[in-house]
Design a protein around this motif. Structure first.
Motif, PDB file in Angstrom:
ATOM      1  N   THR A 161       0.873  -1.174   0.000  1.00  0.00           N
ATOM      2  CA  THR A 161       0.000   0.000   0.000  1.00  0.00           C
ATOM      3  C   THR A 161       0.909   1.222   0.000  1.00  0.00           C
ATOM      4  O   THR A 161       1.645   1.444   0.967  1.00  0.00           O
ATOM      5  CB  THR A 161      -0.897   0.010   1.252  1.00  0.00           C
ATOM      6  OG1 THR A 161      -1.715  -1.148   1.219  1.00  0.00           O
ATOM      7  CG2 THR A 161      -1.785   1.249   1.284  1.00  0.00           C
ATOM      8  N   LEU A 162       0.887   1.963  -1.110  1.00  0.00           N
ATOM      9  CA  LEU A 162       1.751   3.139  -1.229  1.00  0.00           C
ATOM     10  C   LEU A 162       0.979   4.370  -0.766  1.00  0.00           C
ATOM     11  O   LEU A 162      -0.081   4.690  -1.298  1.00  0.00           O
ATOM     12  CB  LEU A 162       2.188   3.282  -2.694  1.00  0.00           C
ATOM     13  CG  LEU A 162       3.003   4.511  -3.071  1.00  0.00           C
ATOM     14  CD1 LEU A 162       4.303   4.594  -2.286  1.00  0.00           C
ATOM     15  CD2 LEU A 162       3.315   4.482  -4.569  1.00  0.00           C
ATOM     16  N   ILE A 163       1.517   5.033   0.229  1.00  0.00           N
ATOM     17  CA  ILE A 163       0.885   6.257   0.752  1.00  0.00           C
ATOM     18  C   ILE A 163       1.834   7.399   0.424  1.00  0.00           C
ATOM     19  O   ILE A 163       2.887   7.537   1.040  1.00  0.00           O
ATOM     20  CB  ILE A 163       0.663   6.147   2.280  1.00  0.00           C
ATOM     21  CG1 ILE A 163      -0.203   4.925   2.604  1.00  0.00           C
ATOM     22  CG2 ILE A 163       0.030   7.424   2.821  1.00  0.00           C
ATOM     23  CD1 ILE A 163      -0.274   4.593   4.085  1.00  0.00           C
ATOM     24  N   GLN A 164       1.492   8.200  -0.578  1.00  0.00           N
ATOM     25  CA  GLN A 164       2.412   9.262  -0.994  1.00  0.00           C
ATOM     26  C   GLN A 164       1.831  10.629  -0.662  1.00  0.00           C
ATOM     27  O   GLN A 164       0.615  10.791  -0.562  1.00  0.00           O
ATOM     28  CB  GLN A 164       2.713   9.150  -2.489  1.00  0.00           C
ATOM     29  CG  GLN A 164       1.498   9.098  -3.357  1.00  0.00           C
ATOM     30  CD  GLN A 164       1.846   8.961  -4.827  1.00  0.00           C
ATOM     31  OE1 GLN A 164       2.857   9.466  -5.282  1.00  0.00           O
ATOM     32  NE2 GLN A 164       0.998   8.285  -5.573  1.00  0.00           N
ATOM     33  N   GLY A 165       2.719  11.600  -0.496  1.00  0.00           N
ATOM     34  CA  GLY A 165       2.267  12.958  -0.185  1.00  0.00           C
ATOM     35  C   GLY A 165       1.901  13.124   1.287  1.00  0.00           C
ATOM     36  O   GLY A 165       1.238  14.092   1.644  1.00  0.00           O
ATOM     37  N   HIS A 166       2.337  12.206   2.142  1.00  0.00           N
ATOM     38  CA  HIS A 166       2.054  12.323   3.580  1.00  0.00           C
ATOM     39  C   HIS A 166       3.299  12.037   4.378  1.00  0.00           C
ATOM     40  O   HIS A 166       4.069  11.137   4.044  1.00  0.00           O
ATOM     41  CB  HIS A 166       0.957  11.343   3.998  1.00  0.00           C
ATOM     42  CG  HIS A 166      -0.373  11.759   3.483  1.00  0.00           C
ATOM     43  ND1 HIS A 166      -1.067  12.808   4.017  1.00  0.00           N
ATOM     44  CD2 HIS A 166      -1.105  11.293   2.446  1.00  0.00           C
ATOM     45  CE1 HIS A 166      -2.198  12.974   3.333  1.00  0.00           C
ATOM     46  NE2 HIS A 166      -2.236  12.068   2.367  1.00  0.00           N
ATOM     47  N   GLU A 167       3.451  12.785   5.477  1.00  0.00           N
ATOM     48  CA  GLU A 167       4.647  12.543   6.272  1.00  0.00           C
ATOM     49  C   GLU A 167       4.279  12.030   7.650  1.00  0.00           C
ATOM     50  O   GLU A 167       3.149  12.210   8.113  1.00  0.00           O
ATOM     51  CB  GLU A 167       5.514  13.792   6.258  1.00  0.00           C
ATOM     52  CG  GLU A 167       5.564  14.646   7.401  1.00  0.00           C
ATOM     53  CD  GLU A 167       6.499  15.837   7.124  1.00  0.00           C
ATOM     54  OE1 GLU A 167       7.492  15.723   6.395  1.00  0.00           O
ATOM     55  OE2 GLU A 167       6.190  16.896   7.680  1.00  0.00           O
TER      56      GLU A 167
END
Ligand SMILES: Cc1cc2nc3c(=O)[nH]c(=O)nc-3n(C[C@H](O)[C@H](O)[C@H](O)COP(=O)(O)OP(=O)(O)OC[C@H]3O[C@@H](n4cnc5c(N)ncnc54)[C@H](O)[C@@H]3O)c2cc1C
Length: 450
Positions: A161-167
């Motif tokens: 599960t790729l979660i991009q744009g979040h830190e």
């Protein structure tokens, strides 16, 4: 779910990621940082059946074949190519852009007196793939190309599960689980968190792992340039007392040969070079680089990088383990940083898979200390090798100057030394042998790092 979250786990296996609520998800492993090392880990771990969350604060635009080459490039060794093929990313790299290099040359600009004393080319070491029975020594690839290829490979794995744009905002650990809170308040729970979040690694700090850090006196200026003549198949590095000058060939397009240049020098010099107009910069490079540099026609990007050596005091604490630059940052002198990171990834995947097979906790001490025992000494050896190079070549004292030219000559002319250095440069051996390094270490004067 957020539109920037690409959820790809449809298939059940040994374990399955669980969405407790819209905002909470549970995985076997959460990887913070989807740079080259984090994305490689996600792909390799999913191939072994782990449910993985891969989190990065950045997003990646699709590859544009008409774009000029990126500023950030890496020399990927034959060993890294093997791993990238195994993770299913090499085909995508080939379909974007890469440049094989078949020869690698290293030499030092000689003083006129020494140049008269030594036979022509005496201190020039050239490794040639054909003499080693290989088609190439390695490839120069833009970091963005390698990262995109690895994201593609990760996306093709149903368990990622790729979660991009979040830190990641915070970390909490209890005896069974680590919990990450993201900047949208989502909670990600996992048995293990891998910090692959680069040299400044927020995960390293959140896990209270200290860093041994030393600053080098040099900085690196990197420039993307176009030049006359055909595309080259050689990469070279010429040493000067103020720092090396390096040429790395890049993939050519229809009518342009491209290269990446690296100029190591004092920070004041780098600052001046960055302030020059494009034309003056090209003139300065043409004067300072050796005559092997083809005639430059254009510079499309310039940037500088501070150089430091950093080694995490330990590779794990509780359920958080480090890999890649988060664990070790080395002098890019011999282009080994991400190659070491891929070796970390291979080792960590191996030890976690073993732990699961033996019914052990994948976030437990046994698995993580086995990884640390394998990788820490290997990375330490490479750091020592880079320090030896750095100190030996950033020094104008005549005896040392003479000794290192003899050293370069020996490395190129004695078959045993040449083979060992070549195998190391190609990533077929993980480092120069401890015996050779100890021998060198005893013979070089001790220097402070700056
Ligand atoms: C001038 C120069 C030349 C080099 N040349 C070479 C070479 O020729 N060969 C070589 O092998 N190496 C080279 N290197 C080293 C190489 O670039 C690094 O080793 C490599 O980029 C490290 O990869 P990484 O995935 O560990 O970290 P990074 O590439 O730094 O990736 C870290 C990722 O984590 C993400 N992140 C950070 N914090 C958070 C957070 N809180 N939440 C979510 N995401 C986060 C970032 O967005 C990033 O995507 C060079 C380095 C320099 C400076």
């Amino acid at each position: 779910m957020d539109s920037s979250t690409i959820s790809l786990h449809f298939q059940s296996y040994a374990t399955e990621s669980v969405a407790d609520t819209e905002m909470n998800q549970t995985f076997d492993i959460a990887i913070v940082g989807a740079g080259m090392v984090g994305a490689a880990l996600a792909t390799g771990l999913a191939q072994e059946g782990f449910q993985v969350a891969l989190i990065d604060r950045e997003t990646l635009a699709p590859f544009d074949p008409d774009s000029t080459p990126d500023l950030r490039v890496s020399a990927l060794s034959a060993g890294s190519e093997r791993l990238l093929r195994h993770w299913g990313a090499w085909g995508a790299i080939e379909s974007m852009r890469l440049c094989p290099y078949r020869r690698l040359a290293v030499w030092e600009a000689l003083s006129p007196m020494l140049a008269r004393l030594l036979p022509d080319g005496f201190n020039r070491t050239v490794f040639d793939a054909t003499k080693l029975g290989r088609s190439h020594l390695g490839h120069i690839v833009e970091n963005g190309v390698t990262q995109r290829a690895l994201w593609e490979a990760a996306r093709s794995q149903a368990r990622v599960t790729l979660i991009q744009g979040h830190e990641v905002r915070s970390l909490e650990q209890d005896p069974d689980t680590a919990t990450l809170q993201l900047d949208d308040d989502r909670l990600i729970k996992a048995s293990l968190v891998i910090g692959a979040d680069g040299a400044r690694s927020p995960m390293r700090e959140m896990a209270h792992i200290g860093l041994n850090r030393d600053q080098y006196a040099q900085q690196a200026l990197v420039a993307t340039v176009a030049h006359e003549g055909p595309a080259q198949d050689i990469t070279w590095q010429a040493f000067q007392p103020s720092g090396p000058r390096a040429y790395l060939p890049l993939a050519a397009d229809r009518d342009t040969a491209w290269a990446s240049l690296v100029w190591y020098d004092h920070p004041d010099c780098i600052k001046t070079l960055l302030s020059l107009s494009d034309d003056d910069f090209l003139k300065a490079v043409q004067q300072a680089f050796p005559s092997e540099l083809p005639h430059l026609t254009r510079v499309t990007a310039r940037g500088s990088f501070p150089l430091f050596r950093g080694h995490a005091q330990r590779y794990f604490n509780g359920r958080v383990v480090l890999a890649g630059d988060a664990a070790h940052t080395i002098n890019p002198l011999a282009g080994q940083g991400v190659n070491l990171g891929f070796q970390d990834a291979e080792a960590l995947i191996h030890h976690l898979t073993n732990a699961r097979t033996q019914g052990q906790d994948i976030g437990g001490e046994a698995a993580l200390s086995a990884y640390e025992r394998e990788r820490r000494p290997a990375n330490q050896r490479m750091m020592l090798a880079m320090d030896l190079f750095y100190h030996a070549f950033s020094n104008a004292r005549p005896p040392l100057h003479f000794a290192r030219n003899i050293g370069l000559a020996l490395a190129g002319h004695l078959p045993f030394a040449r083979d060992e250095v070549a195998r190391y440069a190609m990533g077929l051996d993980e480092g120069l042998s401890a015996r050779l390094l100890r021998w060198l270490d005893r013979r070089l004067p001790a220097f402070p790092i700056t």
